[in-house]
Write a protein that holds these residues in place. Structure first.
Motif, PDB file in Angstrom:
ATOM      1  N   ASN A  22       0.719  -1.626  -0.027  1.00  0.00           N
ATOM      2  CA  ASN A  22      -0.224  -0.079   0.091  1.00  0.00           C
ATOM      3  C   ASN A  22       1.065   1.124  -0.046  1.00  0.00           C
ATOM      4  N   PHE A  23       0.637   2.276  -0.422  1.00  0.00           N
ATOM      5  CA  PHE A  23       0.795   3.640  -0.477  1.00  0.00           C
ATOM      6  C   PHE A  23      -0.482   4.290   0.184  1.00  0.00           C
ATOM      7  N   VAL A  24       0.602   5.082   0.996  1.00  0.00           N
ATOM      8  CA  VAL A  24      -1.175   6.077   1.935  1.00  0.00           C
ATOM      9  C   VAL A  24      -0.972   7.454   1.135  1.00  0.00           C
ATOM     10  N   VAL A  41     -16.979  11.448  -0.227  1.00  0.00           N
ATOM     11  CA  VAL A  41     -15.350  11.568  -1.633  1.00  0.00           C
ATOM     12  C   VAL A  41     -16.065  10.890  -2.658  1.00  0.00           C
ATOM     13  N   GLN A  42     -15.499  10.726  -3.265  1.00  0.00           N
ATOM     14  CA  GLN A  42     -15.170   9.925  -5.028  1.00  0.00           C
ATOM     15  C   GLN A  42     -13.623  10.392  -5.210  1.00  0.00           C
ATOM     16  N   LEU A  43     -13.715   9.028  -5.743  1.00  0.00           N
ATOM     17  CA  LEU A  43     -11.888   8.536  -6.425  1.00  0.00           C
ATOM     18  C   LEU A  43     -11.974   8.177  -7.917  1.00  0.00           C
ATOM     19  N   GLY A  44     -11.631   8.389  -8.795  1.00  0.00           N
ATOM     20  CA  GLY A  44     -11.132   7.790  -9.902  1.00  0.00           C
ATOM     21  C   GLY A  44      -9.733   7.332 -10.836  1.00  0.00           C
ATOM     22  N   ILE A  45      -9.313   6.718 -10.875  1.00  0.00           N
ATOM     23  CA  ILE A  45      -7.911   6.505 -11.526  1.00  0.00           C
ATOM     24  C   ILE A  45      -7.785   7.224 -12.678  1.00  0.00           C
ATOM     25  N   VAL A  49     -11.017   4.602  -0.743  1.00  0.00           N
ATOM     26  CA  VAL A  49     -11.125   5.938  -0.098  1.00  0.00           C
ATOM     27  C   VAL A  49     -10.759   5.760   2.225  1.00  0.00           C
ATOM     28  N   THR A  50     -10.301   5.885   2.236  1.00  0.00           N
ATOM     29  CA  THR A  50     -10.877   5.898   3.745  1.00  0.00           C
ATOM     30  C   THR A  50     -10.218   7.491   5.034  1.00  0.00           C
ATOM     31  N   GLN A  51     -10.829   6.943   6.043  1.00  0.00           N
ATOM     32  CA  GLN A  51     -10.766   7.763   6.850  1.00  0.00           C
ATOM     33  C   GLN A  51     -11.331   9.545   6.489  1.00  0.00           C
ATOM     34  N   ILE A  52     -12.237  10.023   5.765  1.00  0.00           N
ATOM     35  CA  ILE A  52     -12.681  10.773   5.370  1.00  0.00           C
ATOM     36  C   ILE A  52     -13.117  11.062   6.783  1.00  0.00           C
ATOM     37  N   SER A  53     -13.054  12.917   6.182  1.00  0.00           N
ATOM     38  CA  SER A  53     -13.316  13.972   8.043  1.00  0.00           C
ATOM     39  C   SER A  53     -13.724  15.004   7.269  1.00  0.00           C
TER      40      SER A  53
END
Length: 107
Positions: A37-39, A54-58, A75-79
């Motif tokens: 993993n790369f964080v 939150v939405q991510l797209g490659i 996506v994790t840890q959304i604040s």
């Protein structure tokens, strides 16, 4: 009567590669095929009043052609202030670069 809260939308893009500090997706230790993993910590320019969606797209990737292309971005840890994106690969796949767009929508 309540006052309506306007929606707020933020977006951006990000790219990472072998040149990024702590990039570990292109190296594979002999006999090791576990998930790597790369964080990425993303901080919003201005925070939301509540936790946004939150939405991510490659948008891009550079993967060694000798192996299967295995890549996920989650996506994790959304604040209200930001979120964490996790770029992952596994087995023998070597990822040299990856990019993504994101958008956040909320109040």
């Amino acid at each position: 009567m309540t006052t309506p809260t306007p929606w707020k939308i933020l977006s951006s893009s990000a790219s990472f590669s072998l040149l990024s500090e702590c990039w570990c997706l292109a190296t594979l230790e002999p006999g090791e095929e576990q998930t790597r993993n790369f964080v990425v910590e993303v901080v919003f320019d201005t925070p939301f009043m509540t936790i946004p969606v939150v939405q991510l797209g490659i948008t891009s990737f550079d993967i060694d052609q000798r192996d299967s292309a295995r890549l996920t971005i989650n996506v994790t840890q959304i604040s209200e202030a930001g979120f964490t994106a996790v770029i992952s690969t596994w087995a023998s796949t070597r990822v040299y670069a990856a990019g993504f767009n994101w958008f956040a929508i909320g109040a």
